[in-house]
Scaffold this active site. Structure first.
Site, PDB file in Angstrom:
ATOM      1  N   HIS A   1      -8.499  12.155  -1.200  1.00 27.11           N
ATOM      2  CA  HIS A   1      -8.041  10.692  -1.697  1.00 27.11           C
ATOM      3  C   HIS A   1      -7.374  10.863  -3.369  1.00 27.11           C
ATOM      4  O   HIS A   1      -8.161  11.513  -4.364  1.00 27.11           O
ATOM      5  CB  HIS A   1      -8.594   9.437  -1.337  1.00 27.11           C
ATOM      6  CG  HIS A   1      -8.253   7.729  -1.928  1.00 27.11           C
ATOM      7  ND1 HIS A   1      -8.155   8.047  -2.882  1.00 27.11           N
ATOM      8  CD2 HIS A   1      -8.527   7.511  -1.342  1.00 27.11           C
ATOM      9  CE1 HIS A   1      -8.075   6.712  -3.194  1.00 27.11           C
ATOM     10  NE2 HIS A   1      -7.760   6.422  -1.699  1.00 27.11           N
TER      11      HIS A   1
ATOM     12  N   PHE B   1       1.011  -1.368  -0.012  1.00 23.05           N
ATOM     13  CA  PHE B   1       0.146  -0.250  -0.422  1.00 23.05           C
ATOM     14  C   PHE B   1       0.650   1.413  -0.316  1.00 23.05           C
ATOM     15  O   PHE B   1       2.224   1.205   0.424  1.00 23.05           O
ATOM     16  CB  PHE B   1      -0.812   0.236   1.288  1.00 23.05           C
ATOM     17  CG  PHE B   1      -2.371  -0.409   0.595  1.00 23.05           C
ATOM     18  CD1 PHE B   1      -3.418  -0.625   0.513  1.00 23.05           C
ATOM     19  CD2 PHE B   1      -3.579   0.594   1.507  1.00 23.05           C
ATOM     20  CE1 PHE B   1      -4.224  -0.958  -0.371  1.00 23.05           C
ATOM     21  CE2 PHE B   1      -4.925   0.510   1.206  1.00 23.05           C
ATOM     22  CZ  PHE B   1      -4.827  -0.979   0.157  1.00 23.05           C
TER      23      PHE B   1
ATOM     24  N   SER C   1      -6.337   3.131   8.619  1.00 25.67           N
ATOM     25  CA  SER C   1      -7.419   3.677   9.496  1.00 25.67           C
ATOM     26  C   SER C   1      -8.340   2.857  10.136  1.00 25.67           C
ATOM     27  O   SER C   1      -8.842   2.809  11.189  1.00 25.67           O
ATOM     28  CB  SER C   1      -8.374   5.071   8.675  1.00 25.67           C
ATOM     29  OG  SER C   1      -8.818   3.907   7.100  1.00 25.67           O
TER      30      SER C   1
ATOM     31  N   ARG D   1      -2.417  10.500   6.378  1.00 25.54           N
ATOM     32  CA  ARG D   1      -2.650   8.794   7.080  1.00 25.54           C
ATOM     33  C   ARG D   1      -2.274   8.150   5.862  1.00 25.54           C
ATOM     34  O   ARG D   1      -2.455   8.313   4.968  1.00 25.54           O
ATOM     35  CB  ARG D   1      -4.389   8.523   7.725  1.00 25.54           C
ATOM     36  CG  ARG D   1      -4.230   7.394   7.602  1.00 25.54           C
ATOM     37  CD  ARG D   1      -6.230   7.353   8.523  1.00 25.54           C
ATOM     38  NE  ARG D   1      -7.055   7.866   6.957  1.00 25.54           N
ATOM     39  CZ  ARG D   1      -7.056   6.291   6.001  1.00 25.54           C
ATOM     40  NH1 ARG D   1      -6.956   5.773   5.717  1.00 25.54           N
ATOM     41  NH2 ARG D   1      -8.474   7.152   5.012  1.00 25.54           N
TER      42      ARG D   1
ATOM     43  N   ARG E   1      -1.000   9.225  -0.158  1.00 22.74           N
ATOM     44  CA  ARG E   1      -1.745  10.055  -1.043  1.00 22.74           C
ATOM     45  C   ARG E   1      -2.058  11.599  -0.982  1.00 22.74           C
ATOM     46  O   ARG E   1      -2.582  12.044  -1.651  1.00 22.74           O
ATOM     47  CB  ARG E   1      -3.688   9.829   0.066  1.00 22.74           C
ATOM     48  CG  ARG E   1      -3.567   8.517   0.185  1.00 22.74           C
ATOM     49  CD  ARG E   1      -5.033   7.678   1.196  1.00 22.74           C
ATOM     50  NE  ARG E   1      -5.337   6.844   0.721  1.00 22.74           N
ATOM     51  CZ  ARG E   1      -6.448   5.875   1.671  1.00 22.74           C
ATOM     52  NH1 ARG E   1      -6.365   6.754   3.353  1.00 22.74           N
ATOM     53  NH2 ARG E   1      -6.219   4.826   1.328  1.00 22.74           N
TER      54      ARG E   1
ATOM     55  N   GLN F   1      -7.493  14.384   4.514  1.00 14.71           N
ATOM     56  CA  GLN F   1      -6.593  14.039   3.238  1.00 14.71           C
ATOM     57  C   GLN F   1      -8.053  13.922   2.403  1.00 14.71           C
ATOM     58  O   GLN F   1      -8.648  13.711   2.002  1.00 14.71           O
ATOM     59  CB  GLN F   1      -6.500  12.389   3.886  1.00 14.71           C
ATOM     60  CG  GLN F   1      -6.116  11.967   2.562  1.00 14.71           C
ATOM     61  CD  GLN F   1      -5.809   9.943   3.831  1.00 14.71           C
ATOM     62  OE1 GLN F   1      -6.111   9.528   3.803  1.00 14.71           O
ATOM     63  NE2 GLN F   1      -4.389  10.045   3.799  1.00 14.71           N
TER      64      GLN F   1
ATOM     65  N   GLU G   1      -7.521   2.453  -2.795  1.00 11.98           N
ATOM     66  CA  GLU G   1      -5.750   2.284  -3.145  1.00 11.98           C
ATOM     67  C   GLU G   1      -5.802   1.819  -3.744  1.00 11.98           C
ATOM     68  O   GLU G   1      -4.446   1.054  -4.295  1.00 11.98           O
ATOM     69  CB  GLU G   1      -5.000   2.921  -1.425  1.00 11.98           C
ATOM     70  CG  GLU G   1      -3.721   3.481  -1.540  1.00 11.98           C
ATOM     71  CD  GLU G   1      -3.349   4.278  -0.986  1.00 11.98           C
ATOM     72  OE1 GLU G   1      -3.599   4.798  -0.657  1.00 11.98           O
ATOM     73  OE2 GLU G   1      -2.553   3.427  -0.675  1.00 11.98           O
TER      74      GLU G   1
ATOM     75  N   HIS H   1     -11.720  12.538   1.669  1.00 12.95           N
ATOM     76  CA  HIS H   1     -11.829  11.526   1.928  1.00 12.95           C
ATOM     77  C   HIS H   1     -11.801  11.441   3.626  1.00 12.95           C
ATOM     78  O   HIS H   1     -12.598  10.635   4.081  1.00 12.95           O
ATOM     79  CB  HIS H   1     -10.325  10.835   1.672  1.00 12.95           C
ATOM     80  CG  HIS H   1     -10.655   8.871   1.744  1.00 12.95           C
ATOM     81  ND1 HIS H   1     -11.721   8.318   0.392  1.00 12.95           N
ATOM     82  CD2 HIS H   1      -9.688   8.173   2.265  1.00 12.95           C
ATOM     83  CE1 HIS H   1     -11.626   7.323   1.649  1.00 12.95           C
ATOM     84  NE2 HIS H   1      -9.990   7.149   2.357  1.00 12.95           N
TER      85      HIS H   1
ATOM     86  N   LEU I   1     -15.086   5.780  -4.323  1.00 15.23           N
ATOM     87  CA  LEU I   1     -13.613   6.105  -4.022  1.00 15.23           C
ATOM     88  C   LEU I   1     -13.770   4.311  -5.062  1.00 15.23           C
ATOM     89  O   LEU I   1     -14.456   3.449  -4.930  1.00 15.23           O
ATOM     90  CB  LEU I   1     -13.841   5.910  -2.848  1.00 15.23           C
ATOM     91  CG  LEU I   1     -11.769   5.313  -2.553  1.00 15.23           C
ATOM     92  CD1 LEU I   1     -11.325   6.407  -2.578  1.00 15.23           C
ATOM     93  CD2 LEU I   1     -12.442   4.625  -0.923  1.00 15.23           C
TER      94      LEU I   1
END
Lengths: 569, 247
Positions: free
Chosen positions: A233, A117, A387, A382, A277, A231, A246, A345, A243
């Protein structure tokens, strides 16, 4: 009067994890109060995964590396003792979920599979294809059923009642009947999620993400920490903001500009699409600004290209993504690139947590967890997959904290609660009967537009000051609203009215924090102060509200191990 | 101006009489049913030009994962967020699910769906206070089967479409059978297998299924519900025969 030892407000992952922990003491009466049915909560929309250094993806991974990556990802604004605690507790929290029946995707050895990620130095993200949040949410709900947790579903939090810095109980509405109740309680966990809806439709957030609990904490004097860190996204669908996880980038998707170029080579030559991000979002917006995007103005976009992954991988690893692209954008990622643009996001900021091990706040009896809270582990930005890990780890410790707290504290003042409830009953009556006034929805739309244009991805002093003036003006207008529905039963117009009021207060705090922070750090990117300024701003913003006065202050960041350095990917 | 013609079945309270109200909403490409309802909330004026109240409905995630916005659209139960106006015949009719207690307008009380999960003990029965170790090994095949079942969002569309889910029977609904299977397939969850079989043998259990196959055809997540129904019917029959001999 209703009476519970522990009330959990919010039925998402953090709330139900807390409820599960609190309900392990059979002598405590625990209730989850939630404005939507718990399994409809926004945790369910989390697609990509949950981070824990289990070492199944790469045996060299460690909680130490997870700690380090998270500190770096936070642009050094995260509190390092809290981050270390978080990374060390994540593996056990995941194994626990696995044993509770969450169908985590497996590797060939039958162990939990882990994928790469953004911002992570090792494949550390556990997942259940692209429905990780959904399966966790349902599993936790079913565990709460098993443990006999009470649920007040479709109940809406109106006020936290506090006297002499001590929590007394809360006021809430049973939306179905329209009845307003006072609830006596010894301790509470606020787990109502973020407030991305300050950008209304320029967000990947569900409709209910209006920061109700955060606003109620703010109203009783608990500081709002780091609200300016929002944030964006990188990959929301261009037309709807829905969305695209990711995981699309994690599985190897490309980002292309209109010349077909993988433009991330300009901004993150090593990590490319797997940069964090904030960096990827700004890169996309820069491409669009410099004329290398598709389309015009607000409809501009770049492309997320998954075609080279092939049909098999897309169908196996990203089935939900494919379905969303087909349903909302009428195209199939197997054969076509997907038009995307950054959308709001996640809120890194939130209710100030003064002790991370119990998730307590400065007010005795009030605890908070999840996106509603700011521990702070995410700092200025983040990392993807952190999260869900946040809500599971800190949901658990908030549950423990509140359970112990309920044993030490007595019930609050009945009188004080009755008085507060009476005030709300009058307010509801008055609003139902009011026929003239400003439209709540017009105020909401103006707020969203202001936040997007004046406090969006790139920020500038004069624009932000204008934005703050507009929000102040909207707060005044809001005083004279009408809701247009006289019904007592399921009056969604009244609920929306309270939600917009909550959002306006939080939007104002975002603007204040952003104007005062004269640097660029993590997601907070200023055109007029483009560098990080550790000398002046390596500190948390703390905004407090006393009646209608908003005050800004700062709190030092706790640094234990990693000295700030330039963040390069 | 091009408009979208919508007819909505409304009802002010559980006791009130239902009535139809029509709306004309300005057309835009890519509109879905939720965006129509949001437009009406913003400008609550009906097709006759009369002021009205915003329509009450449930919706949240907008990406068909939360299960909130189930309703009957042009006669078919489905999620409103993925019902695109361009693909619907007009006038578009919106009605509440009628297998559940009505609350107001398009909003119904679906608690019964969750009570059914309680009946089949759709959980793993451990309390987490033990030494965890690395967790159970699970094959990719079993995981994939479980993943498919775990996509259920308890939206109620399968129950709404099922002819045997109504006031006259006590059928727990197809979704609950799928969830029983989900937990029977878990290495720790299977310890409660027999309790789930017993629940499925009871009144309102799996034998109420008339095999109409409507559930699998209507499920927005294409969950192989009839597969679970068939598997569990087999397992439950075997279990009941076996328990006759071991009594």
């Amino acid at each position: 009067m209703l009476k519970y030892d522990v009330v959990i407000v919010g039925g998402g992952g953090a709330g139900m994890r807390a409820a599960l922990e609190a309900s392990r003491d059979p002598n405590l009466k625990v209730v989850v109060l939630s404005k939507t049915f718990p399994t409809r909560s926004h945790t369910g929309a989390a697609q990509g995964g949950i981070n824990a250094a289990l070492g199944f993806g790469n045996s060299n991974d460690s909680t130490e590396l997870h700690f380090r990556d998270t500190v770096k990802g936070s642009d050094f604004l995260g509190d390092q003792d809290a981050i270390e605690f978080f990374a060390s507790n994540a593996p056990e929290a995941i194994i626990e979920l696995d044993k509770l029946g969450v169908p985590f995707s497996r590797n060939e050895q039958g162990r939990i599979a882990q994928r790469p990620f953004g911002g992570a130095s090792s494949p550390r993200t556990c997942y259940s294809a692209d429905k990780t949040g959904h399966v966790i949410l349902h599993t936790l709900y079913e565990q709460c059923l098993k443990n006999g947790v009470d649920f007040l579903n479709e109940w809406f939090l109106l006020e936290l009642v506090v006297e002499d810095n001590q929590f007394q109980g809360l006021i809430a509405m049973d939306i179905r009947s329209g009845e307003i109740h006072a609830i006596q309680a010894k301790s509470v966990v606020i787990a109502t999620g973020g407030f991305g809806r300050i950008y209304w439709n320029r967000t990947t957030n569900a409709f209910n993400m209006t920061g109700d609990g955060t606003a109620c904490c703010f109203d009783v004097g608990i500081p709002l920490k780091d609200p300016e860190f929002v944030q964006f996204h990188p990959t929301g669908l261009a037309s709807t903001g829905v969305l695209m996880s990711e995981a699309c980038r994690g599985e190897g998707g490309y980002l292309l500009n209109k010349d077909g170029e993988r433009f991330m080579s300009r901004y993150a030559p090593e990590k490319m699409e797997l940069g964090p991000r904030d960096l990827v979002s700004r890169s996309i917006e820069t491409e669009i600004k410099e004329g290398r995007g598709f389309g015009q103005g607000i409809n501009s976009y770049v492309q997320l290209d998954l075609r080279h992954l092939g049909e098999k991988k897309i169908m196996e690893r990203l089935p939900q993504i494919r379905q969303l692209a087909i349903e909302f954008e009428s195209l199939d990622p197997i054969t076509d690139p997907i038009p995307i643009r950054p959308s709001c996001h996640y809120m890194m900021g939130g209710v100030h947590i003064s002790d991370f091990a119990t998730c307590s706040t400065p007010i005795e009896g009030i605890h908070a967890a999840g996106e509603a809270a700011c521990v702070s582990i995410h700092g200025g930005n983040r990392l993807g997959g952190n999260s869900l890990a946040d809500i599971i780890v800190f949901g658990k410790f908030a549950g423990l904290g509140v359970r112990e707290k309920a044993k030490d504290r007595g019930f609050g003042s009945k009188e004080r609660l009755e008085k507060a409830a009476a005030k709300w009953i009058d307010k509801f009556d008055a609003m139902r009967n009011k026929t003239e006034g400003q439209s709540v929805i017009a105020i909401r739309d103006k707020m969203a537009e202001t936040m997007w244009y004046n406090l969006g991805i790139f920020r500038k002093e004069d624009e932000m000051i204008k934005g703050l003036e507009m929000i102040n003006h909207l707060i005044e207008q809001y005083e004279d609203c009408k809701i247009g529905d006289a019904s007592k039963i399921y009056n969604t117009a009244f609920i929306n009215y309270i939600e917009i009021g909550n959002l306006l207060k939080l939007a104002k705090a975002v603007a204040m924090g952003a104007i005062a922070r004269k640097e660029s750090r993590g997601s907070h990117s200023r055109a007029d102060y483009t560098q990080r300024d550790d000398k002046n701003f390596l500190k948390h913003t703390m905004i407090t509200k006393q009646d209608n006065e908003y005050k800004l202050d700062y709190l030092p960041v706790r640094i234990t191990k990693y000295q700030p350095e330039e963040r390069r990917y | 101006m091009k408009t979208v013609h919508v007819k909505i079945k409304r009802q002010n309270s559980p006791q009130a009489q239902p009535y139809w109200e029509e709306f004309k909403v300005p057309y835009k490409p890519n509109l879905n049913i939720i965006s129509l309802l949001m437009y009406i909330a913003k400008k609550p004026v009906n097709a006759k030009g009369e002021k009205t109240t915003p329509v009450v409905y449930e919706s949240n995630c907008l990406e068909e994962v939360c299960g909130a916005c189930s309703m009957v659209i042009n006669g078919k139960a489905r999620q409103a967020c993925t019902a695109l106006v361009d693909s619907l015949e007009q006038p578009i009719t919106l009605e509440p699910l009628d297998k559940f207690k009505l609350v107001r307008d398009l909003l119904v009380d679906r608690t019964a769906l969750f009570d059914a999960l309680r009946k089949v003990k759709a959980w793993v029965d451990i309390d987490g206070t033990f030494n965890l170790g690395p967790g159970p090994k699970i094959s990719q095949e079993i995981q994939e089967k479980r993943y498919n079942l775990s996509r259920c969002m308890t939206c109620g569309v399968c129950a709404q479409s099922c002819p045997n889910y109504n006031d006259k029977t006590t059928f727990i609904g197809p979704h609950a059978v799928g969830q029983a299977n989900l937990f029977n397939l878990h290495p720790v969850g299977q310890n409660k297998k027999e309790a789930r079989y017993k629940a499925l043998m009871d009144k309102g259990g799996i034998m109420e299924c008339g095999n109409s196959q409507n559930c699998v055809r209507s499920c927005p997540k294409e969950i192989p519900l009839t597969e679970s129904l068939a598997e569990l019917k087999g397992q439950v029959s075997w279990y009941s025969i076996k328990s006759l001999f071991t009594k």
